[in-house]
Design a protein around this motif. Structure first.
Motif, PDB file in Angstrom:
ATOM      1  N   ASP A   1     -38.591   3.589   9.482  1.00 15.08           N
ATOM      2  CA  ASP A   1     -38.824   4.512  10.587  1.00 15.08           C
ATOM      3  C   ASP A   1     -39.726   3.911  11.655  1.00 15.08           C
ATOM      4  N   ALA A   2     -40.574   2.980  11.286  1.00 19.09           N
ATOM      5  CA  ALA A   2     -41.436   2.332  12.274  1.00 19.09           C
ATOM      6  C   ALA A   2     -40.627   1.475  13.237  1.00 19.09           C
ATOM      7  N   LYS A   3     -39.476   0.990  12.771  1.00 17.02           N
ATOM      8  CA  LYS A   3     -38.615   0.146  13.609  1.00 17.02           C
ATOM      9  C   LYS A   3     -37.373   0.886  14.104  1.00 17.02           C
ATOM     10  N   ASN A   4     -37.267   2.172  13.774  1.00 16.91           N
ATOM     11  CA  ASN A   4     -36.108   2.968  14.190  1.00 16.91           C
ATOM     12  C   ASN A   4     -34.804   2.308  13.767  1.00 16.91           C
ATOM     13  N   THR A   5     -34.775   1.814  12.548  1.00 15.28           N
ATOM     14  CA  THR A   5     -33.636   1.025  12.087  1.00 15.28           C
ATOM     15  C   THR A   5     -33.236   1.424  10.668  1.00 15.28           C
ATOM     16  N   VAL A   6     -31.941   1.448  10.454  1.00 16.63           N
ATOM     17  CA  VAL A   6     -31.391   1.632   9.114  1.00 16.63           C
ATOM     18  C   VAL A   6     -30.602   0.373   8.767  1.00 16.63           C
ATOM     19  N   TYR A   7     -30.651   0.009   7.494  1.00 22.92           N
ATOM     20  CA  TYR A   7     -30.024  -1.231   7.035  1.00 22.92           C
ATOM     21  C   TYR A   7     -28.981  -0.935   5.973  1.00 22.92           C
ATOM     22  N   LEU A   8     -28.039  -1.858   5.846  1.00 22.79           N
ATOM     23  CA  LEU A   8     -27.099  -1.827   4.735  1.00 22.79           C
ATOM     24  C   LEU A   8     -27.011  -3.248   4.189  1.00 22.79           C
TER      25      LEU A   8
ATOM     26  N   ALA B   1     -15.792 -14.163  -0.331  1.00 19.92           N
ATOM     27  CA  ALA B   1     -15.958 -13.229  -1.443  1.00 19.92           C
ATOM     28  C   ALA B   1     -17.130 -13.675  -2.317  1.00 19.92           C
ATOM     29  N   GLY B   2     -17.934 -12.690  -2.718  1.00 18.08           N
ATOM     30  CA  GLY B   2     -19.126 -12.974  -3.502  1.00 18.08           C
ATOM     31  C   GLY B   2     -20.371 -13.155  -2.667  1.00 18.08           C
ATOM     32  N   GLY B   3     -20.196 -13.258  -1.363  1.00 22.29           N
ATOM     33  CA  GLY B   3     -21.329 -13.464  -0.471  1.00 22.29           C
ATOM     34  C   GLY B   3     -22.025 -12.170  -0.097  1.00 22.29           C
ATOM     35  N   SER B   4     -22.982 -12.298   0.810  1.00 24.99           N
ATOM     36  CA  SER B   4     -23.806 -11.156   1.218  1.00 24.99           C
ATOM     37  C   SER B   4     -23.918 -11.081   2.730  1.00 24.99           C
ATOM     38  N   LEU B   5     -24.116  -9.875   3.204  1.00 28.15           N
ATOM     39  CA  LEU B   5     -24.432  -9.618   4.600  1.00 28.15           C
ATOM     40  C   LEU B   5     -25.421  -8.463   4.648  1.00 28.15           C
ATOM     41  N   ARG B   6     -26.232  -8.440   5.689  1.00 34.53           N
ATOM     42  CA  ARG B   6     -27.099  -7.282   5.921  1.00 34.53           C
ATOM     43  C   ARG B   6     -26.804  -6.737   7.302  1.00 34.53           C
ATOM     44  N   LEU B   7     -26.351  -5.504   7.325  1.00 36.34           N
ATOM     45  CA  LEU B   7     -26.109  -4.811   8.590  1.00 36.34           C
ATOM     46  C   LEU B   7     -27.368  -4.069   9.009  1.00 36.34           C
ATOM     47  N   SER B   8     -27.595  -4.056  10.312  1.00 36.35           N
ATOM     48  CA  SER B   8     -28.701  -3.296  10.878  1.00 36.35           C
ATOM     49  C   SER B   8     -28.155  -2.321  11.907  1.00 36.35           C
ATOM     50  N   CYS B   9     -28.827  -1.204  12.035  1.00 39.30           N
ATOM     51  CA  CYS B   9     -28.466  -0.208  13.045  1.00 39.30           C
ATOM     52  C   CYS B   9     -29.765   0.238  13.704  1.00 39.30           C
ATOM     53  N   ALA B  10     -29.923  -0.132  14.960  1.00 36.43           N
ATOM     54  CA  ALA B  10     -31.121   0.216  15.720  1.00 36.43           C
ATOM     55  C   ALA B  10     -30.846   1.448  16.560  1.00 36.43           C
ATOM     56  N   ALA B  11     -31.734   2.420  16.461  1.00 41.78           N
ATOM     57  CA  ALA B  11     -31.580   3.682  17.186  1.00 41.78           C
ATOM     58  C   ALA B  11     -32.566   3.755  18.336  1.00 41.78           C
TER      59      ALA B  11
ATOM     60  N   GLN C   1     -30.287  11.727  24.365  1.00 40.89           N
ATOM     61  CA  GLN C   1     -29.083  11.128  23.813  1.00 40.89           C
ATOM     62  C   GLN C   1     -29.461   9.934  22.952  1.00 40.89           C
ATOM     63  N   VAL C   2     -29.028   9.966  21.708  1.00 43.91           N
ATOM     64  CA  VAL C   2     -29.328   8.881  20.781  1.00 43.91           C
ATOM     65  C   VAL C   2     -28.284   7.793  20.923  1.00 43.91           C
ATOM     66  N   GLN C   3     -28.743   6.570  20.979  1.00 46.25           N
ATOM     67  CA  GLN C   3     -27.837   5.421  20.983  1.00 46.25           C
ATOM     68  C   GLN C   3     -28.057   4.615  19.716  1.00 46.25           C
ATOM     69  N   LEU C   4     -26.958   4.200  19.104  1.00 49.13           N
ATOM     70  CA  LEU C   4     -27.004   3.418  17.875  1.00 49.13           C
ATOM     71  C   LEU C   4     -26.298   2.097  18.108  1.00 49.13           C
ATOM     72  N   ILE C   5     -26.955   1.024  17.756  1.00 50.36           N
ATOM     73  CA  ILE C   5     -26.375  -0.304  17.944  1.00 50.36           C
ATOM     74  C   ILE C   5     -26.407  -1.049  16.628  1.00 50.36           C
ATOM     75  N   GLU C   6     -25.200  -1.357  16.115  1.00 48.22           N
ATOM     76  CA  GLU C   6     -25.082  -2.088  14.851  1.00 48.22           C
ATOM     77  C   GLU C   6     -25.077  -3.590  15.114  1.00 48.22           C
ATOM     78  N   SER C   7     -25.518  -4.330  14.138  1.00 49.13           N
ATOM     79  CA  SER C   7     -25.468  -5.783  14.188  1.00 49.13           C
ATOM     80  C   SER C   7     -25.425  -6.314  12.765  1.00 49.13           C
ATOM     81  N   GLY C   8     -25.085  -7.591  12.637  1.00 53.99           N
ATOM     82  CA  GLY C   8     -25.113  -8.229  11.334  1.00 53.99           C
ATOM     83  C   GLY C   8     -23.754  -8.458  10.696  1.00 53.99           C
ATOM     84  N   GLY C   9     -22.707  -7.977  11.328  1.00 56.68           N
ATOM     85  CA  GLY C   9     -21.376  -8.210  10.770  1.00 56.68           C
ATOM     86  C   GLY C   9     -20.952  -9.655  10.938  1.00 56.68           C
TER      87      GLY C   9
ATOM     88  N   TRP D   1     -22.786   8.167  16.859  1.00 55.82           N
ATOM     89  CA  TRP D   1     -22.102   7.036  16.232  1.00 55.82           C
ATOM     90  C   TRP D   1     -22.367   5.765  17.016  1.00 55.82           C
ATOM     91  N   GLY D   2     -22.443   4.651  16.294  1.00 56.74           N
ATOM     92  CA  GLY D   2     -22.498   3.358  16.931  1.00 56.74           C
ATOM     93  C   GLY D   2     -21.104   2.860  17.261  1.00 56.74           C
TER      94      GLY D   2
END
Length: 127
Positions: free
Chosen positions: A74-81, A14-24, A1-9, A117-118
């Protein structure tokens, strides 16, 4: 069973930046195609960005093209946005999704195509 955990919200102007991470965890991350979706109050969940296994292909919704960047480690099992030039209309709960894929260059953009889904992370952009 895959677990996904998002963070970074969070809350950003307006005009700013954020980076979301999703660790699997719980699966072989490198065989999964990944996607980011978002859902605003009263609206359907929509695809924001997607990336194929091995990162050979990416997809962006027209509304975020040129402002958001999806990537994977893939080395960190993480996807970013990476989200730049944020707008109030980007306010939503952002979800990470994963599915096993036998193709290195195929991206998936529909919610029904994803298996895992996370729990979501809130992004709020103030004007």
């Amino acid at each position: 069973q895959v677990q996904l955990i998002e963070s970074g919200g969070g809350l950003v102007q307006a005009g700013g930046s954020l980076r979301l991470s999703c660790a699997a965890s719980g699966g072989t991350f490198s065989v999964y195609a990944m996607g980011w979706f978002r859902q605003a109050p009263g609206k359907e969940r929509e695809s924001v960005a997607a990336i194929s296994r091995r990162g050979l292909s990416t997809y962006y919704a027209d509304s975020v093209k040129g402002r958001f960047t999806i990537s994977r480690d893939d080395a960190k099992n993480t996807v970013y946005l990476q989200m730049n030039l944020l707008k109030p209309e980007d306010t939503a709960v952002y979800y990470c999704a994963a599915r096993s894929s036998g193709y290195a260059s195929i991206v998936y953009t529909r919610t029904v195509e994803y298996t895992y889904w996370g729990q979501g992370t809130q992004v709020t952009v103030s004007s």
